[in-house]
Design a protein around this motif. Structure first.
Motif, PDB file in Angstrom:
ATOM      1  N   SER A 344       0.815  -1.225   0.000  1.00 35.32           N
ATOM      2  CA  SER A 344       0.000   0.000   0.000  1.00 35.32           C
ATOM      3  C   SER A 344       0.843   1.267   0.000  1.00 35.32           C
ATOM      4  O   SER A 344       0.307   2.356  -0.201  1.00 35.32           O
ATOM      5  N   HIS A 348      -3.593   5.331   2.056  1.00 37.39           N
ATOM      6  CA  HIS A 348      -4.966   4.817   2.092  1.00 37.39           C
ATOM      7  C   HIS A 348      -5.560   4.612   0.713  1.00 37.39           C
ATOM      8  O   HIS A 348      -6.264   3.627   0.463  1.00 37.39           O
ATOM      9  N   ALA A 351      -4.059   1.530  -0.959  1.00 30.75           N
ATOM     10  CA  ALA A 351      -4.587   0.308  -0.338  1.00 30.75           C
ATOM     11  C   ALA A 351      -5.981  -0.027  -0.856  1.00 30.75           C
ATOM     12  O   ALA A 351      -6.278  -1.182  -1.194  1.00 30.75           O
ATOM     13  N   SER A 355      -7.246  -3.180  -3.283  1.00 30.39           N
ATOM     14  CA  SER A 355      -8.313  -4.072  -2.831  1.00 30.39           C
ATOM     15  C   SER A 355      -9.355  -4.279  -3.916  1.00 30.39           C
ATOM     16  O   SER A 355      -9.879  -5.390  -4.089  1.00 30.39           O
ATOM     17  N   LEU A 367      -1.898  -8.021   0.409  1.00 32.48           N
ATOM     18  CA  LEU A 367      -1.728  -6.563   0.523  1.00 32.48           C
ATOM     19  C   LEU A 367      -1.016  -6.240   1.835  1.00 32.48           C
ATOM     20  O   LEU A 367      -1.533  -6.532   2.915  1.00 32.48           O
ATOM     21  N   TYR A 370      -2.231  -2.775   5.188  1.00 31.18           N
ATOM     22  CA  TYR A 370      -3.591  -2.431   4.765  1.00 31.18           C
ATOM     23  C   TYR A 370      -4.290  -1.449   5.709  1.00 31.18           C
ATOM     24  O   TYR A 370      -5.243  -0.769   5.335  1.00 31.18           O
TER      25      TYR A 370
END
Length: 397
Positions: A344, A348, A351, A355, A367, A370
């Motif tokens: 990531s 944010h 990430a 996803s 990931l 996360y």
């Protein structure tokens, strides 16, 4: 930080997107600047906690030390306010926040004889001392509209009238319209004159409101893009006539889908940088189509270098993306392979984008780091699982 194993899956069902982070920052500030002691009650992300606690500190007065965490909005909005409610203060931060420029403020600080010092280290430690006074000011608008919004919040509280002229093309104009709209709801008006000149009447006061905050298009963008890639998600609380700049996701998705395979589509990322990483994902899965994303150089100054991060991580999954100075050149592929670890970059938006990428990969992905989604959307994985996403915490050991 932790790791999450994500499996291919179609997302289905209904989701209620959190309140708009952009609007919430502004509403929290306007509420705190009103004469009541009432603060808006929100399900707060890390960024909004920083703004809420920062405004509480400014209202209490005394020695001001504000922890902005990694929030550029908190930093740039609260600096001018600190120079009106008090004599400035010390602003701390983490991550890439120390690398994000504050230079558009400096000519105005010099004009007001405000002292400022930027400590030279990787994290943020900025000190400012003095008083903002009413006057006729000029400011560049090509780095971020956040500087202008910060001045908009502060200048109406001064005894005299002011003007603010934006001297360069304005980045993220929609966010400035959003600031004026929220301020207007709280009884403070900024008057737009010709071109990029704004008139700010002094001696205005904020009046607290029972303010309802609409759903966030920048967070909804991840699920809207998932729909574009085959999921079937109903998003419950988006406002169709919203002023949010990231509403542009709807137009960009239509543009990508309607694109002819024989032509190059060009996307301008200057007005909606936050949705560009997930838009790049959609473009990467348009088999036979070529997409160029330009004017997105501000992505290099976010929580990570998002241009580099998107390119690295999606290419690990099987995309064909070339990094350019201000964006991406993308050749669409039929499917992402997955079957690997991705990172990531503790960002944010990276990430959440990865996803969504996992839902259309051929094989599961892992990931790393996360939890950074808490910066803007703490319940992202809760909603992801509720919609049928298949994810579980994963031990690298």
């Amino acid at each position: 930080m932790g790791n999450m194993k994500l499996h291919p899956s179609k997302l289905m069902g209904e989701v209620k997107i959190p309140p708009s982070k952009s609007i919430a920052h502004r509403a929290v500030i306007c509420s705190a600047l009103s004469k009541t002691n009432k603060f808006l009650k929100l399900n707060l992300s890390d960024d909004l906690i920083a703004t809420s606690e920062g405004m509480q500190t400014l209202r209490e007065g005394g020695k001001v030390v504000i922890d902005c965490n990694e929030s550029g909005s908190t930093l740039r909005f609260l600096i001018p306010i600190s120079l009106v409610l008090g004599n400035g203060g010390r602003f701390l931060g983490r991550g890439n926040l120390g690398k994000r420029p504050l230079t558009p403020f400096y000519p105005i600080f010099d004009q007001c004889n405000i002292q400022y010092e930027e400590c030279s280290n990787d994290s943020l430690d900025f000190r400012v001392n003095g008083k903002l006074i009413s006057g006729n000011y000029s400011i560049s608008g090509d780095i971020s509209s956040q500087f202008i919004s910060g001045l908009f919040f502060a200048l109406p509280l001064l005894s005299g009238d002011s003007t603010l002229t934006i001297t360069t093309p304005l980045e993220s104009k929609g966010y400035l319209d959003l600031t004026r709209s929220v301020m207007d709801e709280f009884g403070v008006k900024i008057e737009k004159k010709e071109n990029q000149l704004y008139y700010i009447k002094g001696n205005q006061s904020y009046q607290n409101q029972n303010y309802e905050i609409e759903g966030d298009y920048s967070q909804a963008a991840f699920f809207l893009c998932a729909n574009s890639l085959g999921s079937n998600i109903k998003i419950a609380n988006l406002k169709s006539n919203s002023l949010q700049g990231d509403k542009a996701v709807l137009e960009l998705l239509s543009k990508i889908k309607e694109q002819n395979t024989s032509s190059l589509i060009t996307i301008d990322g200057s007005q909606c940088p936050d949705i560009i990483p997930v838009i790049a994902l959609v473009a990467a899965l348009q088999e036979g189509k070529k997409t160029e994303i330009i004017h997105a150089q501000r992505l290099r100054l976010k929580e990570c270098d998002r241009i580099s991060a998107v390119t690295q991580e999606l290419n690990k999954l099987g995309a064909n993306i070339k990094e350019i100075a201000d964006g991406f050149y993308i050749e669409g592929v039929a499917q992402l392979q997955g079957g690997t670890e991705v990172w990531s970059h503790k960002d944010h938006r990276i990430a959440m984008m990865l996803s969504i990428a996992a839902t259309v990969c051929k094989n599961p992905i892992i990931l790393q780091d996360y939890e950074c989604v808490s910066k803007s959307y703490p319940d992202f994985f809760k909603d992801y699982l509720q919609l049928g996403g298949i994810a579980s915490e994963w031990s690298m050991g």
